[in-house]
Motif scaffolding. Structure first.
Motif, PDB file in Angstrom:
ATOM      1  N   UNK A 219      16.277 -12.133  20.520  1.00 30.04           N
ATOM      2  CA  UNK A 219      16.754 -11.546  19.504  1.00 30.04           C
ATOM      3  C   UNK A 219      16.823 -10.093  19.894  1.00 30.04           C
ATOM      4  N   UNK A 220      15.623  -9.439  20.581  1.00 29.66           N
ATOM      5  CA  UNK A 220      15.654  -7.822  21.012  1.00 29.66           C
ATOM      6  C   UNK A 220      16.871  -7.586  21.854  1.00 29.66           C
ATOM      7  N   UNK A 221      17.461  -8.463  22.662  1.00 27.45           N
ATOM      8  CA  UNK A 221      18.384  -8.283  23.630  1.00 27.45           C
ATOM      9  C   UNK A 221      19.791  -8.139  22.930  1.00 27.45           C
ATOM     10  N   UNK A 222      20.535  -7.179  23.752  1.00 27.93           N
ATOM     11  CA  UNK A 222      21.756  -6.757  23.235  1.00 27.93           C
ATOM     12  C   UNK A 222      22.972  -8.128  23.460  1.00 27.93           C
ATOM     13  N   UNK A 223      22.533  -8.997  24.194  1.00 34.72           N
ATOM     14  CA  UNK A 223      23.224 -10.413  24.190  1.00 34.72           C
ATOM     15  C   UNK A 223      23.302 -11.046  22.853  1.00 34.72           C
ATOM     16  N   UNK A 224      22.179 -10.496  22.118  1.00 32.89           N
ATOM     17  CA  UNK A 224      22.164 -11.255  20.562  1.00 32.89           C
ATOM     18  C   UNK A 224      22.772 -10.185  19.609  1.00 32.89           C
ATOM     19  N   UNK A 225      23.894  -9.436  19.995  1.00 32.31           N
ATOM     20  CA  UNK A 225      24.498  -7.982  19.292  1.00 32.31           C
ATOM     21  C   UNK A 225      24.887  -8.742  17.722  1.00 32.31           C
ATOM     22  N   UNK A 226      25.455  -9.940  17.910  1.00 32.37           N
ATOM     23  CA  UNK A 226      25.905 -10.424  16.583  1.00 32.37           C
ATOM     24  C   UNK A 226      24.789 -11.300  15.916  1.00 32.37           C
ATOM     25  N   UNK A 227      23.489 -11.468  16.244  1.00 33.03           N
ATOM     26  CA  UNK A 227      22.698 -11.913  15.350  1.00 33.03           C
ATOM     27  C   UNK A 227      21.810 -11.183  14.468  1.00 33.03           C
ATOM     28  N   UNK A 228      21.841 -11.420  13.248  1.00 29.80           N
ATOM     29  CA  UNK A 228      21.109 -10.518  12.472  1.00 29.80           C
ATOM     30  C   UNK A 228      20.552 -11.205  11.316  1.00 29.80           C
ATOM     31  N   UNK A 229      19.508 -11.072  10.733  1.00 33.40           N
ATOM     32  CA  UNK A 229      19.257 -11.807   9.404  1.00 33.40           C
ATOM     33  C   UNK A 229      18.870 -13.335   9.591  1.00 33.40           C
ATOM     34  N   UNK A 230      18.612 -13.553  10.600  1.00 36.45           N
ATOM     35  CA  UNK A 230      18.278 -14.970  11.106  1.00 36.45           C
ATOM     36  C   UNK A 230      16.743 -15.263  11.616  1.00 36.45           C
ATOM     37  N   UNK A 231      16.251 -16.349  11.173  1.00 37.44           N
ATOM     38  CA  UNK A 231      14.902 -16.601  11.543  1.00 37.44           C
ATOM     39  C   UNK A 231      14.972 -17.903  12.513  1.00 37.44           C
ATOM     40  N   UNK A 232      14.519 -17.532  13.664  1.00 39.35           N
ATOM     41  CA  UNK A 232      14.512 -18.583  14.825  1.00 39.35           C
ATOM     42  C   UNK A 232      13.341 -19.352  15.090  1.00 39.35           C
ATOM     43  N   UNK A 233      13.311 -20.618  14.738  1.00 35.29           N
ATOM     44  CA  UNK A 233      12.119 -21.568  14.753  1.00 35.29           C
ATOM     45  C   UNK A 233      11.853 -22.044  16.004  1.00 35.29           C
ATOM     46  N   UNK A 234      10.599 -21.720  16.651  1.00 32.41           N
ATOM     47  CA  UNK A 234      10.161 -21.999  17.644  1.00 32.41           C
ATOM     48  C   UNK A 234       8.977 -22.725  17.611  1.00 32.41           C
ATOM     49  N   UNK A 235       9.102 -24.034  17.087  1.00 30.23           N
ATOM     50  CA  UNK A 235       7.897 -24.851  16.533  1.00 30.23           C
ATOM     51  C   UNK A 235       7.836 -26.282  16.900  1.00 30.23           C
ATOM     52  N   UNK A 236       8.555 -26.573  18.057  1.00 27.16           N
ATOM     53  CA  UNK A 236       8.615 -27.988  18.815  1.00 27.16           C
ATOM     54  C   UNK A 236       9.481 -28.787  17.857  1.00 27.16           C
ATOM     55  N   UNK A 237      10.072 -28.359  16.754  1.00 27.49           N
ATOM     56  CA  UNK A 237      11.060 -29.300  16.064  1.00 27.49           C
ATOM     57  C   UNK A 237      10.360 -29.482  14.745  1.00 27.49           C
TER      58      UNK A 237
END
Length: 248
Positions: A219-237
């Motif tokens: 999310x910090x990377x310029x590779x995610x330049x079009x990603x904003x206002x997103x909550x990314x779950x890292x929760x094993x499903x």
């Protein structure tokens, strides 16, 4: 990977757990990283900061920005936990947890904004929690604070998108950190409690700090330049999956 090459990052709560894993990964990927923490330990570029104190935050952010030559990435990771129902935590504890977990993000972001506005790759990543999207027992205060972080992330993303600042959050499940370790040690039956926490994730195990760090780095990377206002779950499903009971 060197997708963060040349970027300048601040990680709050970067001396242990998710913050430490994040600071290390950002550095491995080419960023220059400053750690802000109550005790920054042996971080190569560490600054003492109490996110519940505005003067402390402003001084540490200014010092970090000076050392880095600016700020491109802010990871708002500092936070504290709490256990219990609404009947179990007194007003002072409510004020303390909300002050650190919510207002801590406000203070650090407010201090960093002038530097982020000057960046061509500005990104803010807040550490939220599965507790913001799922009702967990004995976590009323903690869940309230992380629900506020989720809403704050969305509002910040809307406020700053036209300034070129992306704002996202990660929602970890139960992470195998020193804080969780202390909770387990305090349980009547630590082994049974760990087994229960493992089983709560559909993957059958706790999330690792490194896995959360990888999501933050994306999310910090310029590779995610079009990603904003997103909550990314890292929760094993845990947030989205509803498995049938395993066959006995």
């Amino acid at each position: 990977m060197t997708d963060l090459q040349g970027l300048r990052a601040i990680v709050t709560g970067g001396a242990s757990g998710i913050g430490l894993a994040t600071a290390r990964l950002l550095a491995e990927r080419g960023a220059r990283v400053a750690v802000l923490d109550l005790d920054p330990g042996d971080a190569p570029l560490g600054f003492t900061a109490d996110v519940s104190d505005d003067a402390s935050v402003r001084a540490a952010v200014a010092a970090a920005a000076g050392a880095l030559g600016g700020i491109d990435v802010l990871v708002n990771n500092a936070g504290i936990g709490a256990a219990g129902t609404v009947a179990d935590n007194d007003d002072a504890q409510w004020h303390r947890v909300l002050d650190v977990n919510v207002l801590g993000i406000v203070r650090t972001t407010r201090a960093a904004l002038p530097h982020l506005r000057a960046s061509a790759h500005a990104a803010i990543v807040n550490t939220c929690s599965i507790a913001a999207t799922a009702g967990l027992p004995q976590r009323a205060l903690y869940s309230a604070s992380k629900g506020a972080v989720l809403s704050l992330t969305l509002a910040m993303a809307a406020d700053h998108v036209r300034e070129g600042i992306r704002v996202n959050c990660v929602n970890p499940g139960t992470v195998d950190t020193p804080w969780v370790g202390r909770l387990l040690d305090a349980a009547d039956d630590p082994a049974a409690e760990r087994a229960a926490l493992n089983a709560r994730q559909p993957t059958g195990r706790l999330v690792s700090a490194q896995e959360v760090a990888a999501a933050i780095a994306y999310l910090a990377s310029p590779a995610a330049a079009s990603t904003t206002g997103t909550a990314l779950a890292v929760d094993g499903g845990m947030q989205g999956l509803r498995l049938r009971p395993a066959a006995s």
